[in-house]
Scaffold this active site. Structure first.
Site, PDB file in Angstrom:
ATOM      1  N   TYR A  53      71.236  56.097  36.541  1.00  0.00           N
ATOM      2  CA  TYR A  53      71.061  54.734  36.720  1.00  0.00           C
ATOM      3  C   TYR A  53      72.111  54.093  37.080  1.00  0.00           C
ATOM      4  CZ  TYR A  53      66.749  55.375  34.729  1.00  0.00           C
ATOM      5  OH  TYR A  53      64.583  55.830  34.000  1.00  0.00           O
ATOM      6  N   LEU A 211      51.102  45.924  41.574  1.00  0.00           N
ATOM      7  CA  LEU A 211      50.303  44.898  40.293  1.00  0.00           C
ATOM      8  C   LEU A 211      50.812  43.375  40.238  1.00  0.00           C
ATOM      9  CD1 LEU A 211      48.988  47.982  38.587  1.00  0.00           C
ATOM     10  CD2 LEU A 211      47.391  46.405  40.264  1.00  0.00           C
TER      11      LEU A 211
END
Length: 341
Positions: A53, A211
């Site tokens: 990351y 969502l």
């Protein structure tokens, strides 16, 4: 904040774990440290990251942020998915894992990693080899427990059998995506977790941002949103303007209607859904801002009624997948050479 046992390790982890995927990429050092401070103050005690990351910057930010309170943090990181073109400078060989763990320890500014996870499967390397070096690291105290990420159910079962057969350390957790739009782990992984008694850490409860309820089919994504910032396949998956996403956004509209009828934001319903499954130990969330973190925390105590869960099941059946996201890795058996004579 509620806490659950990390399998039978004796460790309790918060129902939410803070994911470090955005640190060093979508969130810089100052914002990252602020998010970590607020998460710890809110009772979140688990932080999950990876050596890939931000090309290691995520681990550096986390290491800086937890100085002076390392003992309060269940620290998890991953290895094996390093984007490195140099031969033998990535993967899961004994030689590389030894180097990878030392580099992660330096970036995290710690003497040990609580949970060291295999970021993706490696079909061309024997579990015996991987478990062997990880067992050595546990014996040396550099790693306390080991886990997997993005593995399939049969691979998890195979690894457990190999640990028992070779008397090696066993994986105590698996990290998989789980949301209303991606319920595939319900088909098999949750049952494997129950049978072998390992923890299930799930990520992407908002399906990469789908969502959140902020996107509408055919409209332009807001400036600063993930759909506007992300490029490539990840960006296309979120793009509400693409005709290929129309069916997916139609499903999201139905889910939004259900959430509206229940009097809650779609994002809160989505997070509560992921938390509801009894097999889920902790949900990894990756807020880019402090405000996003607070939204997760505000929805932490929502309980979905059986009627509401039934309504969700009607729209997205158990075990199904509707998010259209590419898997985190491509199985080697899908290669042309393995599918054709």
């Amino acid at each position: 904040m509620q806490y659950r046992n990390l399998a039978r390790t004796g460790i309790s982890v918060s129902q939410f774990a803070l994911g470090g995927g955005v640190f060093g990429a979508l969130a810089g050092k100052e914002e990252g440290c602020r998010i970590i401070d607020e998460a710890l103050d809110a009772g979140i005690n688990m932080i999950d990251t990876s050596n890939r990351y931000g090309d290691g910057e995520s681990e550096r930010i986390i290491g800086e942020a937890i100085k002076g309170r390392r003992e309060k943090v269940i620290l998890a990181t991953k290895f094996g998915a390093e984007p490195n073109d140099e031969r033998n400078q990535s993967g899961v060989s004994r030689r590389w894992v030894r180097q990878a763990v030392e580099q992660s320890l330096l970036r995290l500014q710690t003497d040990y990693i609580d949970l060291y996870q295999l970021h993706r499967p490696f079909g061309d390397v024997a579990f015996e080899e991987i478990l062997g070096v990880l067992s050595d690291l546990v014996q040396e105290g550099k790693v306390h427990y080991i886990g997997t990420s993005n593995h399939q159910a049969w691979q998890l079962s195979e690894s457990q059998a190999e640990s028992e057969r070779r008397r090696l350390q066993r994986f105590v957790s698996e990290q998989s995506p789980y949301s209303i739009l991606n319920r595939s782990i319900e088909m098999d992984i949750v049952e494997v977790a129950r049978r072998h008694d390992f923890a299930l850490l799930t990520y992407s409860p908002l399906a990469g941002g789908l969502l959140t309820g902020k996107y509408a089919s055919g409209s332009v994504a807001e400036s600063g949103s993930r759909a506007a910032l992300l490029k490539g396949a990840a960006g296309r998956m979120l793009d509400p303007e693409l005709p290929e996403n129309a069916q997916k956004f139609a499903i999201i509209e139905k889910l939004k209607h259900v959430a509206d009828q229940a009097g809650m934001p779609l994002a809160h319903m989505a997070v509560a859904f992921a938390r509801t499954h009894p097999a889920v130990t902790s949900i990894i969330v990756g807020p880019r801002t402090s405000e996003q973190l607070r939204q997760y925390i505000n929805g932490a105590h929502l309980t979905l009624s059986p009627d509401l869960l039934d309504a969700i099941d009607e729209i997205v059946p158990p075990g199904s997948r509707m998010d259209g996201q590419n898997p985190a890795w491509t199985p080697e058996w899908l290669d042309t050479s393995r599918r054709r004579p």
